[in-house]
Design a protein around this motif. Structure first.
Motif, PDB file in Angstrom:
ATOM      1  N   UNK A 114       0.841  -1.203   0.000  1.00 46.71           N
ATOM      2  CA  UNK A 114       0.000   0.000   0.000  1.00 46.71           C
ATOM      3  C   UNK A 114       0.873   1.250   0.000  1.00 46.71           C
ATOM      4  N   UNK A 115       0.539   2.181  -0.871  1.00 49.28           N
ATOM      5  CA  UNK A 115       1.320   3.415  -0.984  1.00 49.28           C
ATOM      6  C   UNK A 115       2.309   3.380  -2.125  1.00 49.28           C
ATOM      7  N   UNK A 116       2.454   2.194  -2.773  1.00 50.88           N
ATOM      8  CA  UNK A 116       3.370   2.061  -3.909  1.00 50.88           C
ATOM      9  C   UNK A 116       2.614   2.338  -5.200  1.00 50.88           C
ATOM     10  N   UNK A 117       3.124   3.267  -5.990  1.00 51.83           N
ATOM     11  CA  UNK A 117       2.479   3.623  -7.255  1.00 51.83           C
ATOM     12  C   UNK A 117       3.048   2.817  -8.422  1.00 51.83           C
ATOM     13  N   UNK A 118       4.390   2.724  -8.497  1.00 53.41           N
ATOM     14  CA  UNK A 118       5.039   1.984  -9.582  1.00 53.41           C
ATOM     15  C   UNK A 118       6.293   1.312  -9.064  1.00 53.41           C
ATOM     16  N   UNK A 119       6.720   0.261  -9.780  1.00 55.91           N
ATOM     17  CA  UNK A 119       8.000  -0.392  -9.516  1.00 55.91           C
ATOM     18  C   UNK A 119       8.755  -0.461 -10.843  1.00 55.91           C
ATOM     19  N   UNK A 120       9.947   0.136 -10.891  1.00 53.87           N
ATOM     20  CA  UNK A 120      10.734   0.184 -12.127  1.00 53.87           C
ATOM     21  C   UNK A 120      12.150  -0.326 -11.846  1.00 53.87           C
ATOM     22  N   UNK A 121      12.760  -1.013 -12.860  1.00 52.05           N
ATOM     23  CA  UNK A 121      14.140  -1.462 -12.677  1.00 52.05           C
ATOM     24  C   UNK A 121      15.077  -0.260 -12.688  1.00 52.05           C
ATOM     25  N   UNK A 122      16.241  -0.456 -12.101  1.00 52.87           N
ATOM     26  CA  UNK A 122      17.209   0.624 -11.974  1.00 52.87           C
ATOM     27  C   UNK A 122      18.611   0.072 -12.257  1.00 52.87           C
ATOM     28  N   UNK A 123      19.442   0.911 -12.852  1.00 50.43           N
ATOM     29  CA  UNK A 123      20.852   0.564 -13.026  1.00 50.43           C
ATOM     30  C   UNK A 123      21.671   1.808 -12.723  1.00 50.43           C
ATOM     31  N   UNK A 124      22.698   1.625 -11.890  1.00 52.46           N
ATOM     32  CA  UNK A 124      23.590   2.736 -11.582  1.00 52.46           C
ATOM     33  C   UNK A 124      24.948   2.178 -11.208  1.00 52.46           C
ATOM     34  N   UNK A 125      25.974   2.929 -11.534  1.00 56.84           N
ATOM     35  CA  UNK A 125      27.333   2.490 -11.220  1.00 56.84           C
ATOM     36  C   UNK A 125      28.258   3.695 -11.204  1.00 56.84           C
ATOM     37  N   UNK A 126      29.383   3.542 -10.523  1.00 51.25           N
ATOM     38  CA  UNK A 126      30.376   4.612 -10.455  1.00 51.25           C
ATOM     39  C   UNK A 126      31.566   4.194 -11.304  1.00 51.25           C
ATOM     40  N   UNK A 127      32.015   5.070 -12.181  1.00 51.67           N
ATOM     41  CA  UNK A 127      32.997   4.687 -13.204  1.00 51.67           C
ATOM     42  C   UNK A 127      34.294   4.158 -12.608  1.00 51.67           C
ATOM     43  N   UNK A 128      34.743   4.656 -11.463  1.00 55.31           N
ATOM     44  CA  UNK A 128      36.018   4.209 -10.893  1.00 55.31           C
ATOM     45  C   UNK A 128      35.907   2.846 -10.229  1.00 55.31           C
ATOM     46  N   UNK A 129      34.698   2.344 -10.002  1.00 57.93           N
ATOM     47  CA  UNK A 129      34.508   1.045  -9.370  1.00 57.93           C
ATOM     48  C   UNK A 129      34.040  -0.016 -10.351  1.00 57.93           C
TER      49      UNK A 129
END
Length: 691
Positions: A314-329
Motif C-alpha cells: 500500500x502506498x506504492x504507485x510503480x515499480x521500475x528497474x534501476x541501473x547505476x554504477x560509479x565509473x572508478x569502481x
C-alpha cells in the motif's frame, strides 16, 4: 347530537360515576361545578385526550381513536397557545388563508378588531381568550368546546362573548362549555352539574335540535412558506446574532479546511523538493555481510514474486528497474583482457558546445537513470529539452561555469551497459573461503548524447552520495541493453590479492601462473536494483519499514526530511483540532438556539394541537418549516461565505474558493443544525406534551 357516557377515576378512586351526557346542535350546553371537580376533564374526554368517555357518538357516528374529530370539533382553552412570531391576522391566514368578512364580523362583535395586527405577547389574557374564540368561530365546526371562556373577562366583554356564542349556536352549531359563572348558567339552554359524584342535567329548555347544514372550514396547507418566512425574519435579536455567529463559524470551518489543505500542500511540495518519493530496493546475495546499493558489491536478482510483492504494498504507485554504477569502481564487472589497470578504468568525457568548442575531462562520474513519467522540476535548474542526459551542477561545472551554455550541447561519454548476470566473476572471502557473488557484467560503449538539462545539485529524485552524477533516461539505456544482450559461458582466471580483502578482482581472461581458473555462469541481464515510486513522499517511511521487515535492502533520502514531516503531522493535528473546535462550537451554539426557542416551539405545537391537528400533521408541518429554514440558512451561508472567501482571495492572494466539497459540507452541517437538531431537541413532537 353529541352523546356519550362519562366516568372519571384516578388511581382506583372514582371521581365521577358513570353518567350520560348529550349536547344538541342549536343549543348552549354548560357543565357547572367547583374548581377541580372534572369539568375540564370531560371536555378533554370529548376530544379523546383521555379514556373517560364511552359509547361516544357524534351525529349518529361512533367515535373511536381513528375518528377524525377535527371535522366536528373546535376547542378553546383557558390558556390558549399561539405562534408568537405571527400577528393574529397572520395566524388566521396560516390556518385558513382568509381575511374574510366573517373574521371582521366576529372580531367586531368580540371587540378585538384592534388586536388583529398585534402579536400574542401584546395581548392581555382576556384578549387572548377572545382571539382564540375568534379562531374557533372561523373554523365553523358544528361542535365548539370552551373551557371557562369568561373567567378573566369584565362584565361588558363577558356579555359580548355570550352573545357571540348564542349567535353561533343559533346558526345550527352546538356550544359546550364549562363554567362556574352564574351569568352563563342563566343564558345556557342545557346545564349539567356535578352532584354526589354524578353528572346531573339540572336545566333543559327542551329546544328541538337544529338540523342546519354546517360546512366546516378545512385546514389550509397552501402558501405556508410565506408565513414560514415571516417566522424566520421575526426571530428574536439574540437568535439573529447566534445565527450570524453560526455562519461566521461555518466560514472559519471552511477557511481552516481550505487553508489547512494549502499548508499541507505547501509542506508536501517542500517535502518533495527536499526529498524524493523514490526508494531503491535490492536483495543482498546470500552470505554477503556488508551490502549497499552499488551493484558491484553483489545484489541478487529479484524474482517475479519479489516484484509482485513490491507492487502490492500500500502506498506504492510503480515499480521500475534501476541501473547505476560509479565509473572508478566498475572495473570489477567490466569485460577485459590483460590490459593495464589504468587503461581499464580510463574514461574521457567530452562536451561539444553549440559554438563548436570541445572541452574534455577525465574525472570519474556516477551513472544513474531517471524516469520519464516522474516530474523532477524541483531538481532541475536549467531544462533545455525533454530527452537526453542531465548533468549534475558539480559535473557540469568541470566544463563551464556558464551553465546556460550547455543548451544545445552534446556529451561524448563511456556509457556503462549491463549485458548479462554472472556468478563466479567476483567472489568474497568469508573466513578464508571464496564466496562467488552474483553481479552485473558491464561493457563500456562510447556514445554521444544530447544534454537535456542541468540539475540544481547532484540529485535527480533520490539523494546520491557519489560525486559528479549524470542521469540517462531508463528508456535510452533500455535500447542499448537490448542491442548488447549476451548469453555465453566465460572462463576466467583470478588471483587473490589479499586473503583478508572482501573482494578479489579478475585480472585476465588468459591463464597465468598463480591464477585460479573459474567458470563464470552467465545469463541474460536481469536487474538487481529496483526503484519503488511511492504515491506520495509521506508514504516513503512506512513503505521503507515494510521492505526492511521483509528482508529487502531499502534506501531513501527520507531521513533528511523526517523533522519536516513531523512538523507537517503537527500542523495536520492543529488543523484537525481547530476544525473539531469549530464544529463543536457550531453544534453547541445551535443546540442553545433551539433550546432557547423551545418555549416558542412548544407553543407553536400547542396552537396547532388546539385546532385539532393530529400529531402526525403537526410533525409534518414542523418538518416542512425546518426544511424551509434549512433552505434559507443554506442560501444565506453560501452567499455570505462566498463573499468572505472572494474578498480574502483578492486581498491575500490565497488560492481558496467555494467548491463542490465546500458546498456539500455546508449543506450537510446546516441540515443537521436546522432539521436534525431541532427534531432531537423537540423530542420528535411526542415529548411536547401538548394537551
Amino acid at each position: 347530537m353529541l352523546k356519550g357516557t362519562v366516568r372519571i377515576s384516578y388511581q382506583k378512586r372514582i371521581l365521577l360515576e358513570s353518567s350520560s351526557f348529550e349536547a344538541k346542535k342549536g343549543q348552549i350546553t354548560t357543565i357547572v361545578g367547583y374548581s377541580g371537580c372534572g369539568k375540564s376533564t370531560i371536555l378533554k374526554a370529548l376530544q379523546r385526550l383521555n379514556n373517560f368517555v364511552s359509547d361516544y357518538s357524534i351525529d349518529g357516528q361512533d367515535v373511536d381513536s381513528n375518528t377524525n374529530l377535527s371535522a366536528y370539533l373546535i376547542s378553546v382553552f383557558q390558556k390558549p397557545s399561539f405562534i408568537e412570531d405571527l400577528t393574529i391576522k397572520e395566524q388566521i391566514a396560516f390556518l385558513y388563508q382568509t381575511e374574510s368578512q366573517d373574521m371582521y364580523k366576529w372580531a367586531k362583535k368580540l371587540t378585538i378588531i384592534d388586536c388583529l395586527d398585534k402579536y400574542p405577547r401584546q395581548l392581555s389574557g382576556g384578549q387572548q381568550i377572545r382571539v382564540a374564540l375568534l379562531i374557533g368561530l372561523l373554523k365553523n365546526a358544528p361542535y365548539m368546546l370552551l373551557d371557562e371562556p369568561t373567567a378573566s373577562l369584565d362584565k361588558e366583554n363577558k356579555q359580548a362573548v355570550i352573545r357571540v356564542l348564542q349567535e353561533y349556536a343559533n346558526l345550527g352549531n352546538c356550544v359546550i362549555l364549562s363554567t362556574h359563572d352564574s351569568y352563563i348558567y342563566d343564558k345556557a339552554n342545557v346545564v349539567y352539574v356535578f352532584e354526589n359524584k354524578k353528572l346531573i342535567k339540572q336545566k333543559d329548555d327542551f329546544l328541538q335540535e337544529s338540523n342546519c347544514e354546517i360546512t366546516t372550514r378545512v385546514k389550509s396547507r397552501k402558501k405556508r412558506k410565506y408565513y414560514f418566512s415571516k417566522l424566520l425574519n421575526r426571530k428574536k435579536t439574540e437568535h439573529r446574532y447566534l445565527t450570524g455567529f453560526t455562519i461566521l463559524s461555518l466560514f472559519l470551518l471552511v477557511f481552516t479546511l481550505q487553508y489547512g489543505n494549502i499548508i499541507i500542500a505547501n509542506q508536501n511540495n517542500a517535502l518533495s523538493a527536499l526529498s524524493s518519493k523514490e526508494i531503491i530496493v535490492s536483495i543482498p546475495n546470500s552470505g554477503i555481510i556488508d551490502n549497499s546499493i552499488n551493484p558491484t558489491t553483489g545484489a541478487a536478482t529479484l524474482e517475479k514474486e519479489d516484484i509482485e510483492f513490491l507492487e502490492s504494498i500500500e502506498g506504492v504507485e510503480e515499480v521500475e528497474w534501476r541501473f547505476q554504477t560509479y565509473s572508478s569502481e566498475t572495473f570489477f564487472s567490466l569485460e577485459y583482457n590483460n590490459d593495464d589497470f589504468e587503461k581499464i578504468i580510463e574514461s574521457n568525457t567530452i562536451i561539444k558546445f553549440q559554438n563548436s568548442q570541445e572541452i574534455s575531462s577525465s574525472e570519474s562520474y556516477f551513472q544513474s537513470v531517471y524516469y520519464n513519467q516522474i516530474s523532477y522540476d524541483t531538481d532541475v535548474l536549467y531544462q533545455f529539452q525533454e530527452e537526453g542526459v542531465y548533468l549534475s551542477n558539480e559535473f557540469a561545472s568541470l566544463f563551464s561555469e556558464d551553465l546556460t551554455s550547455f543548451e544545445g550541447a552534446t556529451i561524448e561519454i563511456d556509457l556503462f551497459i549491463p549485458v548479462y548476470n554472472s556468478i563466479g566473476k567476483v567472489y568474497s572471502m568469508i573466513e578464508g573461503t571464496p564466496f562467488y557473488v552474483e553481479m552485473d557484467s558491464i561493457i563500456k560503449q562510447r556514445v554521444t548524447l544530447e544534454i537535456a538539462g542541468i540539475l540544481t545539485g547532484s540529485n535527480m529524485g533520490i539523494e546520491t552520495i557519489y560525486s559528479n552524477p549524470i542521469y540517462v533516461s531508463q528508456e535510452t539505456l533500455s535500447k542499448y541493453i537490448a542491442e548488447n544482450q549476451r548469453d555465453e559461458e566465460i572462463i576466467t582466471y583470478v588471483k587473490t590479492i589479499d586473503e583478508d580483502s572482501s573482494i578479489s578482482v579478475i585480472k585476465s581472461l588468459d591463464p597465468f601462473e598463480g591464477y585460479e581458473r573459474v567458470v563464470v555462469e552467465t545469463g541474460p541481464w536481469e536487474p538487481s536494483l529496483y526503484t519503488i515510486i511511492c504515491e506520495s513522499v509521506v508514504d516513503v517511511p512506512e513503505v521503507t519499514e515494510i521492505l526492511n521487515e521483509a528482508g529487502f535492502n531499502a534506501y531513501s533520502s527520507w531521513s533528511e526530511v523526517s523533522s519536516l514531516y513531523d512538523m507537517e503531522e503537527n500542523n495536520n493535528s492543529i488543523v484537525s483540532i481547530f476544525l473539531a473546535i469549530c464544529a463543536v462550537v457550531i453544534l453547541i451554539v445551535n443546540i442553545g438556539i433551539k433550546a432557547n426557542n423551545r418555549k416558542d416551539e412548544k407553543s407553536y405545537s400547542q396552537f396547532l394541537f388546539d385546532q385539532l391537528y393530529s400529531k402526525q400533521e403537526i410533525r409534518m408541518i414542523k418538518i416542512r418549516k425546518h426544511m424551509y429554514f434549512f433552505f434559507c440558512r443554506t442560501i444565506q451561508a453560501i452567499i455570505s461565505i462566498s463573499c468572505f472567501i472572494t474578498f480574502l482571495s483578492y486581498t491575500t492572494y490565497l488560492p481558496i474558493e467555494i467548491n463542490k466539497i465546500t458546498v456539500l459540507m455546508i449543506v450537510t452541517i446546516l441540515f443537521v443544525l436546522e432539521v436534525v437538531v431541532p427534531l432531537i431537541v423537540e423530542g420528535k413532537i411526542k415529548n411536547d406534551k401538548v394537551n
